[in-house]
Design an enzyme around this catalytic site. Sequence first.
Site, PDB file in Angstrom:
ATOM      1  N   CYS A   1     -12.168   1.418 -16.218  1.00  0.00           N
ATOM      2  CA  CYS A   1     -12.338   3.438 -15.903  1.00  0.00           C
ATOM      3  C   CYS A   1     -11.015   4.618 -16.049  1.00  0.00           C
ATOM      4  O   CYS A   1     -11.377   4.292 -15.037  1.00  0.00           O
ATOM      5  CB  CYS A   1     -13.672   3.102 -14.223  1.00  0.00           C
ATOM      6  SG  CYS A   1     -14.487   4.629 -14.348  1.00  0.00           S
TER       7      CYS A   1
ATOM      8  N   GLU B   1       0.711  -1.558   0.198  1.00  0.00           N
ATOM      9  CA  GLU B   1      -0.381  -0.034   0.289  1.00  0.00           C
ATOM     10  C   GLU B   1       1.198   1.399   0.556  1.00  0.00           C
ATOM     11  O   GLU B   1       0.748   2.393  -0.371  1.00  0.00           O
ATOM     12  CB  GLU B   1      -0.705   0.181   1.414  1.00  0.00           C
ATOM     13  CG  GLU B   1      -2.105  -0.998   1.218  1.00  0.00           C
ATOM     14  CD  GLU B   1      -2.730  -1.209  -0.456  1.00  0.00           C
ATOM     15  OE1 GLU B   1      -2.798   0.378  -0.623  1.00  0.00           O
ATOM     16  OE2 GLU B   1      -3.223  -1.559  -1.076  1.00  0.00           O
TER      17      GLU B   1
END
Length: 369
Positions: free
Chosen positions: A189, A35
């Site tokens: 997207c 992360e």
Amino acid sequence: MIPIAEPLLAWYTRHGRHDLPWRQTRDPYPLWLAEIMLQQTRVESVKPYYTRFLQTLPAWRALAAAPQDQVLALWSGLGYYTRARNAQRAAQVVMASFAGHFPDTLEKAVTLPGVGRSTAAAVLASAYGQRQAILDANARRVLIRSHAIDADPKATATQQWLWTLASALTPEDAHGYNQAIQDLGAMICTPRQPRCPDCPLASRCKAHAQGRSHALPVTAHKPPKPQRHTFFLLAADPEGRILLEKRPDSGIWGGLWCLPQAAPDGGELSILCNDTLPPLEDTPAVRQFLQEAWSRRLRLDLQLLALAEEQQHVFTHFQLRFRCAHARVLDSAVADSAATLRWYHPADALTQGLPTPIRRILRNLGGGR
DNA sequence: CAAACGTGGGG
DNA sequence: TCCCCAAGTTT
């Protein structure tokens, strides 16, 4: 509010990137590390860094105890080096304050340096199975398009609304959902030319219905980057070693080893400077100034040999133009005593944490092209 | 709260 | 070639 979890998860099962290295584990340490590395950084850039870092420093304890130079060397080239220094501080906090375990609440997790709300949520969802919503660039884009949100995404009110939306839409299986919405944002997207025909949400997407998928999110127009200038010193001692200087933790390239710099206006020498300078001229006066400034500051008797051709390096927020000043010193003894100055053989220097343009310079020194 | 903070790939 | 901007956080 448009429910998207169900089609999203169905799509993810079939088309998601299940093979990503950090998706093979539920262990908080590698999940957290991924992360951090993925903040503002593309998956393909992270992969080799992630693998190498984990092999070298495989657990909280090892990272907490490592020399900072080793951590930065492992991060060298990945950028945003505050992340590396914060990651090590976070590992030290985990060891000292959380008994070697990543905290199990959002409130505690965000106290770790470099861990904000979205990163904390991602780790808690994946490692502990908690229902925690993320809001990264992918999720943000998917939500903005699916709900046709026109407002400035940066505005505080919009952010707040997006977090509310993200929380409400996140199902019990947040682990799967978070990965699904990120993959959709990365694969379908996308920022430009979204592939709406392949999108599982197309039938319920407001932006698509309005034919505005390509126009959202609204983007602010960017002013031109300011230009900065500097000279880098390539000083070689009789053994062929090069002098490097460790940069302060704060500021650009914090904590990395860099070539010593000088600005021709005599301003602060240890920082990348400044927009108001004359261009990088090669005149006797400039050469004399550089030689004297470096000799004085570094306490070296150095002879300037030549100024190399101008190069440039582009950052997010400014553009750096620079020239390398080749020099030699006959006695390197003095600079060795300072903790922030060290002589390196070029091959050894390349194992250190270096800014990318400095690595390029040193790589091209001997026999390079 | 705007600015700082890296680098590389893609259109 | 140039512009965009990416799995954000900190100050």
